[in-house]
Scaffold this active site. Sequence first.
Site, PDB file in Angstrom:
ATOM      1  N   TYR A 165      -7.766  11.968  -2.951  1.00 50.27           N
ATOM      2  CA  TYR A 165      -8.577  12.697  -1.910  1.00 50.27           C
ATOM      3  C   TYR A 165      -8.645  13.855  -2.168  1.00 50.27           C
ATOM      4  O   TYR A 165      -7.923  14.584  -2.671  1.00 50.27           O
ATOM      5  CB  TYR A 165      -8.453  11.996  -0.403  1.00 50.27           C
ATOM      6  N   GLU A 191      -8.325   3.362  -4.243  1.00 54.32           N
ATOM      7  CA  GLU A 191      -8.695   4.774  -2.930  1.00 54.32           C
ATOM      8  C   GLU A 191      -8.916   5.943  -3.259  1.00 54.32           C
ATOM      9  O   GLU A 191      -8.342   6.226  -4.181  1.00 54.32           O
ATOM     10  CB  GLU A 191      -7.588   4.413  -1.329  1.00 54.32           C
ATOM     11  N   GLN A 226     -13.156   4.788   3.210  1.00 56.82           N
ATOM     12  CA  GLN A 226     -13.888   3.681   3.515  1.00 56.82           C
ATOM     13  C   GLN A 226     -15.561   3.496   3.489  1.00 56.82           C
ATOM     14  O   GLN A 226     -16.398   4.616   2.468  1.00 56.82           O
ATOM     15  CB  GLN A 226     -13.257   3.061   4.247  1.00 56.82           C
ATOM     16  N   ASN A 237       0.596  -1.589   0.197  1.00 56.57           N
ATOM     17  CA  ASN A 237       0.382   0.230   0.216  1.00 56.57           C
ATOM     18  C   ASN A 237       0.445   1.441   0.056  1.00 56.57           C
ATOM     19  O   ASN A 237       1.593   1.259   0.834  1.00 56.57           O
ATOM     20  CB  ASN A 237      -1.312   0.060   1.065  1.00 56.57           C
ATOM     21  N   GLU A 238       0.529   2.075  -1.144  1.00 53.87           N
ATOM     22  CA  GLU A 238       1.267   3.608  -1.092  1.00 53.87           C
ATOM     23  C   GLU A 238       3.116   3.496  -0.778  1.00 53.87           C
ATOM     24  O   GLU A 238       2.504   4.056   0.396  1.00 53.87           O
ATOM     25  CB  GLU A 238       0.237   4.579  -0.222  1.00 53.87           C
TER      26      GLU A 238
HETATM   27  O1  AHR Z   1      -8.173   5.258   3.782  1.00 49.45           O
HETATM   28  C1  AHR Z   1      -7.337   6.098   4.553  1.00 49.45           C
HETATM   29  C2  AHR Z   1      -5.495   5.755   4.545  1.00 49.45           C
HETATM   30  O2  AHR Z   1      -5.927   6.805   2.756  1.00 49.45           O
HETATM   31  C3  AHR Z   1      -5.487   4.547   4.055  1.00 49.45           C
HETATM   32  O3  AHR Z   1      -4.656   4.056   5.222  1.00 49.45           O
HETATM   33  C4  AHR Z   1      -3.886   5.075   3.347  1.00 49.45           C
HETATM   34  O4  AHR Z   1      -3.681   3.758   2.555  1.00 49.45           O
HETATM   35  C5  AHR Z   1      -4.412   6.546   2.527  1.00 49.45           C
HETATM   36  O5  AHR Z   1      -3.444   7.199   3.465  1.00 49.45           O
END
Ligand code: AHR
Length: 512
Positions: A244, A292, A352, A172-173
Amino acid sequence: MRKSTIIIDKDYEIADVDSRLFGSFIEHLGRAVYGGIYQPENISSDESGFRQDVLELVKELQVSVVRYPGGNFVSNYFWEDGVGPINQRHPRLDLAWKTIEPNIFGLGEFVNWAKMAGADIMMAVNLGTRGVADACNLLEYCNFPSGTKYSDLRKAYGIEEPYGIKLWCLGNEMDGEWQLGRRTMEEYGRISAEAGKAMKLIDPSIELVSCGSSSKGMPTFPEWDAVTLEENYDYVDYLSLHQYYGNENNDSNDYLAKSDDMDDFIHTVVSVCDYVQAKKRSRKKMYLSFDEWNVWFHSKAEEENITNRHPWQMAPHLLEDHYTFEDALMVGLMLITLLNHADRVKIACLAQLVNVIAPIMAEDGGVWRQTIYYPFLHASLYGRGTVIKTVVNTPVHMTNSHGEVNDVVCSAVYLKEREELTIFVVNRNLSEDQELILDVRSFGKLEFLEKLVLISDSLKKENSLNNESIKPLKDFNVNMDKQKVKTVLKKASWNVIRLKKEAKEMRGKNSA
Ligand code: AHR
């Protein structure tokens, strides 16, 4: 009044929508698991401790796939801690969110929960503080039938049949400075290629997602994506994108233009994938997993307070954004963007699902739907078909950081089996209503099914446990005239216009 027209020709198909576009995400973070999907002491919980009121809403959303167990959490994840008899499990420090992970709810519990929710699993392996061997062990535990160390361990814990998890994230990331075990692009390229190679030896039927840049704003974007893909191209099936957005500057006009940025992001990542494909003379096309995406900014200050000033709590209130009406518009715009890229984006996870930057909130006294619940619900219910290209003629308005942007943004999805056409439209002009003409003549005679709208007298209105005032309304103010649909899009509105082949025409066709 401002005027927009949308022309939709049924022959201009973009692609069939992969049902995994309506995925979501449960991370061991805050109250997503404990106090979210799992809370034995809650009145609505079953004998496994799964909250049935939460499950009902997850099922209502028809979430197709759920990513697990992280997120940042996965980069120091020890899956063995969460399997076997619960009374023999131990808590562990979760270094990603500075909390205590009790390990009462683990892998097997999640598999059972996902089954009840009717969702597939997208499982992530720890390529941060662990590596290839651990990824192989976890896959062996999950998918190998029997006769080996980890498959027999699973059986010893009473799980006879393999889980058969098909979709796996390689970390992840991994480009993020905040990530435990962060890697350089060369390091991640190598380890993901080796993990992918080994995992596909164990189970050639699995699909793998390589970590792309963790946002468009990363200084290493898009080089990270190109360099890592060049290394692991032959072993992976998807490249991930995360993004985001938020209205940090309280400039709503500017905020709602940010979906154009998401569109650019996808275009660039597609170009990078195609560049690497060309460079490698490969016949394989790389697809995208937008695993995400959401609005996330309301809770940032609180997150700082808990993780840094009050660390090591169990299931604290972390990342609990309370979404406003304008956030629902933004989520709708992002869904439209994803749909319009259905030819390359095959997986997407709203990050989420419960309590943590989530459409569903669970409190001791019950559950409630955030504003963003509804665009996701509508897209999930009516967006599973073939995306048709739309030709949009719309006025523009000026924004502070994105220049002139279109008032009207839309996507059209045709469900061939049911002969239903759904048009998702946002009027992101915040001060003026819009007359809309939909030209759908290529479909023959259509009848009007319904128009659902989300509107509000304030952009900042939120829902809560006792007041779900932001919810869809039916708008009957729609005229059908010779395959043209006329209606009004209210300023700042989410609109779902549902049409269907006229019954007479369908009967004629069936009897022919
Ligand atoms: O979704 C919240 C966080 O955002 C996750 O854990 C991460 O992968 C991202 O930075």
